[in-house]
Scaffold this motif. Structure first.
Motif, mmCIF file in Angstrom:
data_model
loop_
_atom_site.group_PDB
_atom_site.id
_atom_site.type_symbol
_atom_site.label_atom_id
_atom_site.label_comp_id
_atom_site.label_asym_id
_atom_site.label_seq_id
_atom_site.Cartn_x
_atom_site.Cartn_y
_atom_site.Cartn_z
ATOM 1 N N CYS A 1 3.714 1.475 4.902
ATOM 2 C CA CYS A 1 4.193 0.611 5.937
ATOM 3 C C CYS A 1 4.926 1.513 7.096
ATOM 4 O O CYS A 1 4.649 2.657 7.133
ATOM 5 N N GLU A 2 5.586 0.783 7.706
ATOM 6 C CA GLU A 2 6.225 1.438 8.961
ATOM 7 C C GLU A 2 7.298 2.534 8.556
ATOM 8 O O GLU A 2 7.539 3.579 9.289
ATOM 9 N N GLU A 3 7.818 2.186 7.462
ATOM 10 C CA GLU A 3 8.726 3.313 6.798
ATOM 11 C C GLU A 3 8.065 4.499 6.239
ATOM 12 O O GLU A 3 8.790 5.319 5.693
ATOM 13 N N GLY A 4 6.635 4.335 5.943
ATOM 14 C CA GLY A 4 6.061 5.390 5.325
ATOM 15 C C GLY A 4 5.770 5.494 3.832
ATOM 16 O O GLY A 4 5.324 6.156 3.249
ATOM 17 N N HIS A 5 6.137 4.104 3.372
ATOM 18 C CA HIS A 5 5.996 3.908 2.096
ATOM 19 C C HIS A 5 4.743 3.430 1.527
ATOM 20 O O HIS A 5 4.420 2.440 2.338
ATOM 21 N N LEU A 6 3.973 3.659 0.477
ATOM 22 C CA LEU A 6 2.752 3.117 -0.070
ATOM 23 C C LEU A 6 3.022 1.792 -0.733
ATOM 24 O O LEU A 6 3.971 1.951 -1.531
ATOM 25 N N HIS A 7 2.707 0.760 -0.448
ATOM 26 C CA HIS A 7 2.978 -0.458 -0.989
ATOM 27 C C HIS A 7 1.989 -0.982 -1.895
ATOM 28 O O HIS A 7 0.539 -1.076 -1.548
ATOM 29 N N CYS A 8 2.258 -1.552 -2.990
ATOM 30 C CA CYS A 8 1.346 -2.391 -4.148
ATOM 31 C C CYS A 8 0.922 -3.733 -3.502
ATOM 32 O O CYS A 8 2.210 -4.253 -3.349
ATOM 33 N N PRO A 9 -0.054 -3.993 -3.266
ATOM 34 C CA PRO A 9 -0.409 -5.578 -2.846
ATOM 35 C C PRO A 9 -0.348 -6.519 -4.102
ATOM 36 O O PRO A 9 -0.014 -5.997 -5.304
ATOM 37 N N SER A 10 -0.245 -7.856 -4.151
ATOM 38 C CA SER A 10 0.054 -8.856 -4.937
ATOM 39 C C SER A 10 -1.052 -8.583 -6.270
ATOM 40 O O SER A 10 -0.528 -8.747 -7.303
ATOM 41 N N TYR A 11 -2.120 -7.886 -6.258
ATOM 42 C CA TYR A 11 -3.062 -7.872 -7.211
ATOM 43 C C TYR A 11 -3.096 -6.789 -7.930
ATOM 44 O O TYR A 11 -3.903 -6.473 -8.886
ATOM 45 N N ALA A 12 -2.305 -5.886 -7.565
ATOM 46 C CA ALA A 12 -2.425 -4.334 -8.217
ATOM 47 C C ALA A 12 -0.989 -3.879 -8.330
ATOM 48 O O ALA A 12 0.127 -4.428 -7.954
ATOM 49 N N ASP A 13 -0.881 -2.747 -9.225
ATOM 50 C CA ASP A 13 0.340 -2.338 -9.519
ATOM 51 C C ASP A 13 0.069 -0.844 -9.834
ATOM 52 O O ASP A 13 -0.970 -0.254 -10.064
ATOM 53 N N VAL A 14 1.588 -0.102 -9.829
ATOM 54 C CA VAL A 14 1.152 1.151 -10.458
ATOM 55 C C VAL A 14 2.655 1.521 -11.427
ATOM 56 O O VAL A 14 3.287 0.773 -11.523
ATOM 57 N N LEU A 15 2.038 2.427 -12.343
ATOM 58 C CA LEU A 15 2.906 3.033 -13.163
ATOM 59 C C LEU A 15 2.952 4.580 -13.070
ATOM 60 O O LEU A 15 1.972 4.864 -12.345
ATOM 61 N N VAL A 16 3.958 5.045 -13.512
ATOM 62 C CA VAL A 16 4.060 6.529 -13.503
ATOM 63 C C VAL A 16 4.431 6.947 -14.898
ATOM 64 O O VAL A 16 5.321 6.690 -15.712
ATOM 65 N N ARG A 17 3.662 8.042 -15.324
ATOM 66 C CA ARG A 17 3.667 8.562 -16.752
ATOM 67 C C ARG A 17 3.923 10.065 -16.833
ATOM 68 O O ARG A 17 3.427 10.743 -16.238
ATOM 69 N N GLU A 18 4.638 10.335 -17.762
ATOM 70 C CA GLU A 18 5.017 11.731 -18.141
ATOM 71 C C GLU A 18 3.825 12.657 -18.737
ATOM 72 O O GLU A 18 3.301 11.989 -19.652
ATOM 73 N N PRO A 19 3.364 13.543 -18.160
ATOM 74 C CA PRO A 19 2.085 14.327 -18.485
ATOM 75 C C PRO A 19 2.492 14.675 -20.081
ATOM 76 O O PRO A 19 3.760 15.504 -20.092
ATOM 77 N N GLY A 20 1.503 14.828 -20.738
ATOM 78 C CA GLY A 20 1.626 15.149 -22.354
ATOM 79 C C GLY A 20 1.962 14.112 -23.145
ATOM 80 O O GLY A 20 1.198 13.858 -24.092
ATOM 81 N N ASN A 21 2.982 13.335 -23.096
ATOM 82 C CA ASN A 21 3.339 12.193 -23.970
ATOM 83 C C ASN A 21 3.112 10.957 -23.509
ATOM 84 O O ASN A 21 2.923 10.060 -24.057
ATOM 85 N N TRP A 22 2.803 10.733 -21.916
ATOM 86 C CA TRP A 22 2.187 9.868 -21.413
ATOM 87 C C TRP A 22 3.033 8.469 -21.540
ATOM 88 O O TRP A 22 2.511 7.236 -21.377
ATOM 89 N N GLN A 23 4.368 8.527 -21.644
ATOM 90 C CA GLN A 23 5.401 7.569 -21.681
ATOM 91 C C GLN A 23 5.532 7.375 -20.137
ATOM 92 O O GLN A 23 5.670 8.130 -19.231
ATOM 93 N N VAL A 24 5.998 6.042 -20.027
ATOM 94 C CA VAL A 24 6.334 5.600 -18.643
ATOM 95 C C VAL A 24 7.509 6.168 -18.164
ATOM 96 O O VAL A 24 8.504 5.899 -19.109
ATOM 97 N N VAL A 25 7.868 6.725 -17.050
ATOM 98 C CA VAL A 25 9.001 7.121 -16.711
ATOM 99 C C VAL A 25 9.827 6.241 -15.712
ATOM 100 O O VAL A 25 9.272 5.415 -15.091
ATOM 101 N N PRO A 26 10.943 6.226 -15.848
ATOM 102 C CA PRO A 26 11.781 5.550 -14.780
ATOM 103 C C PRO A 26 11.606 5.704 -13.231
ATOM 104 O O PRO A 26 10.911 6.800 -12.919
ATOM 105 N N GLU A 27 12.100 4.616 -12.596
ATOM 106 C CA GLU A 27 11.992 4.763 -11.098
ATOM 107 C C GLU A 27 12.629 5.894 -10.709
ATOM 108 O O GLU A 27 13.584 6.052 -10.992
#
Length: 357
Positions: A262-288
């Motif tokens: 967007c204009e702020e330089g942030h990548l946005h998820c559209p309505s039909y898609a999402d992202v998660l972030v996982r810790e390498p190795g144990n692959w647990q989802v990490v906090p925002e």
């Protein structure tokens, strides 16, 4: 699932989106278990109802290089997309049927209209015509150009087949459309090296009055040259005039799932898609806010099991539903490739041997 696919790209608040997305991803997981033998062999346990999208099983992107992954019979294959592999690497192969291809095109158009408007604009493509070689098989570059060409008219290629500037074509395009709104598209490294830098080296400038440049692709080559997003944007304006620049993140393995900045330089998820972030190795989802490996999820892939993919990219989620641009959904940033990952050709790769095409 239909509710999200029909919604405006950035209009669905998190509570509704999570509920509808979870239901759609559940349906796709079951469908691919039943229709893709390789996927069934990897995930052969009965699928229990998911309580969170983090429970959706994921494939790693390199698997698409190692085996054919499709949930349709051979006779229904409408198009095969391939990643732009570096020399000596095996590209991913993504199998689309006609319905999936149409859905991805429709949603892609809907997303890009958010940034371009609904009017089809004159389109200047920072690539060469030879990048589209076949109607039924495309590299990531070719697929990107074909997919976004639906949004433009008077398509003009700015480069010759040897990647030199086609000055005559650019001049003609500028003289005809330079005073009005135009749409430019190219892959990041191509735009920078063969467009912006080449124009500067030849002492050429254009003063487009109202242009939008959409670009995508890995930044590694540019980072090696100390080119930041801010530098890219400012130098593009120096050479081309009044240009609004929007980067987007995406990959051929989940084609149609694009995340636009967007204009702020942030990548946005559209309505039909999402992202998660996982810790390498144990692959647990990490906090925002924490850095990890990006997982991308999408409701679009039905002809192949690409609805939940662990990428080879590092990133972090910056927020949800509260970006200053006003768009709903998660927004995030990509921080580069994981270390010790096989060199993988991005769609911005070009080598004069032709391996990048």
């Amino acid at each position: 699932m239909t509710d999200l696919l029909e919604a405006s790209p950035y209009s669905v608040a998190s509570a509704d989106k999570k509920r509808l997305l979870l239901r759609g991803l559940q349906e796709l997981t079951v469908y691919h278990q039943q229709n893709c033998l390789a996927y069934h062999q990897l995930f052969n346990e009965p699928v229990e109802p998911f309580t969170d999208i983090s429970a959706v099983p994921f494939l790693t992107v390199p698997l698409f290089k190692q085996r054919p992954l499709k949930s349709i019979p051979v006779e229904q294959v409408f198009k095969v997309l391939t990643s732009s592999g570096t020399t000596g690497t095996v590209p991913s192969r993504i199998y689309l049927d006609a319905d999936t291809a149409k859905l991805q095109s429709r949603v892609l158009v809907k997303i890009m209209q958010e940034w371009l408007g609904k009017q089809r604009l004159p389109m200047l493509i920072w690539d060469s015509p030879s990048v589209i070689k076949s109607r039924d098989s495309f590299t990531a570059r070719g697929a990107g150009i074909q997919g976004l060409s639906f949004l433009g008219r008077h398509h003009t290629y700015a480069l010759n087949d040897d990647m030199s500037l086609n000055i005559e074509a650019i001049n003609t395009f500028f003289e005809r459309f330079g005073s009005g709104p135009v749409f430019m598209f190219g892959f990041t490294f191509m735009v920078w090296k063969f467009g912006v830098q080449a124009l500067k080296e030849q002492g050429l400038k254009f003063d487009f009055q109202n242009a939008v440049l959409i670009h995508s692709g890995g930044w590694k080559k540019l980072e090696d040259e100390a080119v930041t997003a801010e530098t890219f944007n400012s130098k593009t304006e120096d050479q081309l005039g009044h240009v609004r620049v929007h980067n987007f993140y995406g990959m051929v393995e989940q084609v149609g799932s694009i995340f636009v900045a967007c204009e702020e330089g942030h990548l946005h998820c559209p309505s039909y898609a999402d992202v998660l972030v996982r810790e390498p190795g144990n692959w647990q989802v990490v906090p925002e806010g924490n850095v990890g490996v990006l997982q991308v999820l999408s409701l679009l892939p039905k002809s192949y099991p690409g609805h939940s993919l662990l990428t080879e990219d590092r990133g972090r989620i910056l927020g949800e539903d509260n970006c200053n641009c006003g768009r709903k959904g998660k927004y995030f940033e990509v921080l580069g490739r994981m270390e010790k990952v096989e060199a993988r050709g991005c769609s911005d790769t070009f080598e004069r041997t032709g391996a990048g095409q």
